[in-house]
Design a protein around this motif. Structure first.
Motif, mmCIF file in Angstrom:
data_model
loop_
_atom_site.group_PDB
_atom_site.id
_atom_site.type_symbol
_atom_site.label_atom_id
_atom_site.label_comp_id
_atom_site.label_asym_id
_atom_site.label_seq_id
_atom_site.Cartn_x
_atom_site.Cartn_y
_atom_site.Cartn_z
ATOM 1 N N PHE A 94 -5.511 -0.356 0.646
ATOM 2 C CA PHE A 94 -4.350 0.524 0.757
ATOM 3 C C PHE A 94 -4.600 1.604 1.818
ATOM 4 C CE2 PHE A 94 -1.884 4.286 -0.428
ATOM 5 C CZ PHE A 94 -0.625 3.753 -0.679
ATOM 6 N N HIS A 95 -5.771 2.214 1.776
ATOM 7 C CA HIS A 95 -6.077 3.306 2.694
ATOM 8 C C HIS A 95 -6.396 2.813 4.112
ATOM 9 C CE1 HIS A 95 -5.818 6.327 -0.367
ATOM 10 N NE2 HIS A 95 -6.819 5.837 -1.077
ATOM 11 N N SER A 96 -6.874 1.569 4.226
ATOM 12 C CA SER A 96 -7.240 1.055 5.550
ATOM 13 C C SER A 96 -6.021 0.749 6.411
ATOM 14 C CB SER A 96 -8.085 -0.212 5.410
ATOM 15 O OG SER A 96 -7.285 -1.310 4.959
ATOM 16 N N ALA A 104 2.042 -0.101 -8.015
ATOM 17 C CA ALA A 104 3.011 0.129 -9.091
ATOM 18 C C ALA A 104 2.381 0.996 -10.159
ATOM 19 C CB ALA A 104 3.466 -1.196 -9.686
ATOM 20 N N GLU A 105 2.928 2.199 -10.321
ATOM 21 C CA GLU A 105 2.530 3.089 -11.397
ATOM 22 C C GLU A 105 3.577 2.982 -12.511
ATOM 23 O OE1 GLU A 105 2.259 6.923 -9.603
ATOM 24 O OE2 GLU A 105 0.608 6.353 -8.269
ATOM 25 N N LYS A 106 3.448 3.772 -13.536
ATOM 26 C CA LYS A 106 4.381 3.673 -14.655
ATOM 27 C C LYS A 106 5.807 4.003 -14.240
ATOM 28 C CE LYS A 106 4.971 5.018 -19.484
ATOM 29 N NZ LYS A 106 4.381 5.781 -20.631
ATOM 30 N N ASN A 107 5.975 5.018 -13.381
ATOM 31 C CA ASN A 107 7.317 5.486 -13.060
ATOM 32 C C ASN A 107 7.707 5.351 -11.599
ATOM 33 O OD1 ASN A 107 7.901 6.417 -15.767
ATOM 34 N ND2 ASN A 107 6.472 8.094 -15.371
ATOM 35 N N ARG A 108 6.863 4.709 -10.792
ATOM 36 C CA ARG A 108 7.211 4.572 -9.378
ATOM 37 C C ARG A 108 6.439 3.440 -8.726
ATOM 38 N NH1 ARG A 108 5.266 10.280 -7.463
ATOM 39 N NH2 ARG A 108 4.568 10.533 -9.601
ATOM 40 N N MET A 109 6.972 2.985 -7.591
ATOM 41 C CA MET A 109 6.302 2.012 -6.734
ATOM 42 C C MET A 109 6.385 2.536 -5.302
ATOM 43 S SD MET A 109 7.820 -1.563 -8.282
ATOM 44 C CE MET A 109 6.575 -2.626 -7.540
ATOM 45 N N TYR A 110 5.309 2.369 -4.538
ATOM 46 C CA TYR A 110 5.301 2.832 -3.155
ATOM 47 C C TYR A 110 4.309 2.004 -2.343
ATOM 48 C CZ TYR A 110 1.312 5.426 -5.104
ATOM 49 O OH TYR A 110 0.156 5.775 -5.745
ATOM 50 N N ILE A 111 4.396 2.115 -1.026
ATOM 51 C CA ILE A 111 3.625 1.252 -0.140
ATOM 52 C C ILE A 111 2.948 2.077 0.944
ATOM 53 C CG2 ILE A 111 5.520 0.799 1.512
ATOM 54 C CD1 ILE A 111 4.655 -2.198 1.376
ATOM 55 N N ASN A 112 1.884 1.509 1.531
ATOM 56 C CA ASN A 112 1.160 2.237 2.582
ATOM 57 C C ASN A 112 1.852 2.133 3.943
ATOM 58 O OD1 ASN A 112 0.528 -0.496 2.699
ATOM 59 N ND2 ASN A 112 -1.654 -0.181 3.127
ATOM 60 N N THR A 127 16.044 -6.643 -2.702
ATOM 61 C CA THR A 127 15.499 -5.370 -3.138
ATOM 62 C C THR A 127 15.265 -4.432 -1.956
ATOM 63 O OG1 THR A 127 14.375 -6.410 -5.014
ATOM 64 C CG2 THR A 127 13.546 -4.282 -4.323
ATOM 65 N N PRO A 128 15.641 -3.162 -2.092
ATOM 66 C CA PRO A 128 15.390 -2.201 -1.011
ATOM 67 C C PRO A 128 13.901 -2.068 -0.711
ATOM 68 C CG PRO A 128 16.886 -1.281 -2.647
ATOM 69 C CD PRO A 128 16.329 -2.543 -3.235
ATOM 70 N N LEU A 129 13.582 -1.688 0.501
ATOM 71 C CA LEU A 129 12.189 -1.473 0.866
ATOM 72 C C LEU A 129 11.632 -0.282 0.098
ATOM 73 C CD1 LEU A 129 12.468 -2.010 4.716
ATOM 74 C CD2 LEU A 129 11.437 -3.562 3.054
ATOM 75 N N PRO A 130 10.358 -0.352 -0.315
ATOM 76 C CA PRO A 130 9.762 0.754 -1.073
ATOM 77 C C PRO A 130 9.474 1.950 -0.173
ATOM 78 C CG PRO A 130 8.099 -0.886 -0.566
ATOM 79 C CD PRO A 130 9.408 -1.465 -0.111
ATOM 80 N N PRO A 131 9.384 3.143 -0.743
ATOM 81 C CA PRO A 131 9.032 4.313 0.059
ATOM 82 C C PRO A 131 7.568 4.236 0.510
ATOM 83 C CG PRO A 131 9.080 4.888 -2.261
ATOM 84 C CD PRO A 131 9.622 3.488 -2.163
ATOM 85 N N VAL A 132 7.299 4.757 1.693
ATOM 86 C CA VAL A 132 5.927 4.850 2.191
ATOM 87 C C VAL A 132 5.345 6.174 1.694
ATOM 88 C CG1 VAL A 132 4.471 4.995 4.242
ATOM 89 C CG2 VAL A 132 6.454 3.451 4.213
ATOM 90 N N MET A 133 4.217 6.085 0.965
ATOM 91 C CA MET A 133 3.605 7.276 0.364
ATOM 92 C C MET A 133 2.090 7.173 0.391
ATOM 93 S SD MET A 133 5.923 7.852 -3.096
ATOM 94 C CE MET A 133 4.652 8.935 -3.774
ATOM 95 N N GLU A 134 1.436 8.290 0.185
ATOM 96 C CA GLU A 134 -0.002 8.330 -0.041
ATOM 97 C C GLU A 134 -0.270 8.038 -1.521
ATOM 98 O OE1 GLU A 134 -2.357 8.786 2.222
ATOM 99 O OE2 GLU A 134 -0.890 8.990 3.850
ATOM 100 N N TYR A 135 -1.477 7.577 -1.817
ATOM 101 C CA TYR A 135 -1.864 7.327 -3.210
ATOM 102 C C TYR A 135 -1.824 8.621 -4.004
ATOM 103 C CZ TYR A 135 -4.862 6.243 -7.226
ATOM 104 O OH TYR A 135 -5.363 6.090 -8.498
ATOM 105 N N THR A 136 -1.212 8.582 -5.176
ATOM 106 C CA THR A 136 -1.006 9.787 -5.986
ATOM 107 C C THR A 136 -2.195 10.125 -6.887
ATOM 108 O OG1 THR A 136 -0.049 8.555 -7.838
ATOM 109 C CG2 THR A 136 1.466 9.288 -6.084
#
Length: 254
Positions: A94-96, A104-112, A127-136
């Motif tokens: 994910f970080h590379s 996929a967490e309990k309440n959200r999904m996001y991508i690198n 399905t809409p594209l997931p939001p791009v986020m840092e690991y929470t």
């Protein structure tokens, strides 16, 4: 007597041709409710995705989501969870940013990050594209790797404690070892006091195979691959040709 039926979403009750649940499927699900037969979702989808899909107006008795990693009842109370325990390699990828990885967490999904493989896979399931986020830093229940079949072995060879299931030419689900839709189904049956012989399931994807083999009567959709059809007890029609309704008639329920 069948007391519970488990339904995959994509290609099973949700048609991506019409981007909706076919009317015959809606009618059949309503009739099951009147017969007091439990209707349970069993999907690789996350709850936030289900809330946005055209199935969100249909009330199910329970939801086995993320291929059995997070399961909850009709009131939203979790009755089974199985998060990923060893996430070091997944987070390294994910970080590379060498590979698109969705968490996929309990309440959200996001991508690198997003590339053409991500776009293609999400378009295929409407399905809409997931939001791009840092690991929470939160608990991870499932990861999705966007990669082709020829890339899979060299990328996943270090994931010794994970189950990997392909759901698209460009994407695979990664869950904890021993995790599957069947794990959630087993927990549901234990809570309800139902026997395997009192269950049925409908599915069309590779991640439905174990479920179709486990229940009393596994029914593959006509649009499923031969691999999935060979795992089923019965093959019904295509989703857009009243497959669910015909399958339930085969079971003697309609």
């Amino acid at each position: 007597m069948i007391k519970a039926i488990f339904f995959d979403i994509d290609g099973t009750i949700l048609s991506h041709r019409i981007k909706d649940v076919p009317m015959s499927t809606r009618r059949a699900l309503h009739q099951l409710s009147e017969l007091h037969i439990d209707r349970v979702i069993a999907t690789g989808r996350h709850s936030t995705e289900i809330d946005r899909l055209p199935v969100n107006d249909i009330k199910f008795d329970a939801y086995i989501t993320l291929n059995g990693q997070l399961c909850y009842d009709s009131q939203g109370d979790v009755f089974y969870e199985n998060p990923l325990q060893e996430t070091e390699e997944i987070l390294r990828l994910f970080h590379s940013s060498t590979l698109p990885v969705m968490l996929a967490e309990k309440n959200r999904m996001y991508i690198n990050f997003i590339n053409d493989d991500v776009v293609q896979a999400h378009k295929a399931i409407s399905t809409p594209l997931p939001p791009v986020m840092e690991y929470t830093g939160n608990t991870i229940y499932q990861a999705i790797f966007y990669m082709r079949q020829e890339e899979q072995s060299k990328i996943t060879e270090h994931l010794k404690n994970a189950e990997i299931t392909r759901w698209n030419d460009s994407a695979v689900d990664v869950v904890a070892k021993g995790g599957s839709k069947v794990a959630g189904i087993k927990r549901y049956l234990a809570i309800k006091g139902y026997a395997r012989t009192e269950t049925a399931a409908f599915g069309d994807g590779e991640n439905d195979v174990e479920m179709l083999r486990y229940v009393g009567e596994g029914i593959a959709m006509g649009n499923a691959s031969e691999f999935v059809k060979n795992a089923a007890d019965h093959v019904t029609s295509d989703i857009d040709s009243d497959g669910i309704e015909k399958g339930l008639k085969h079971l003697g329920l309609l």
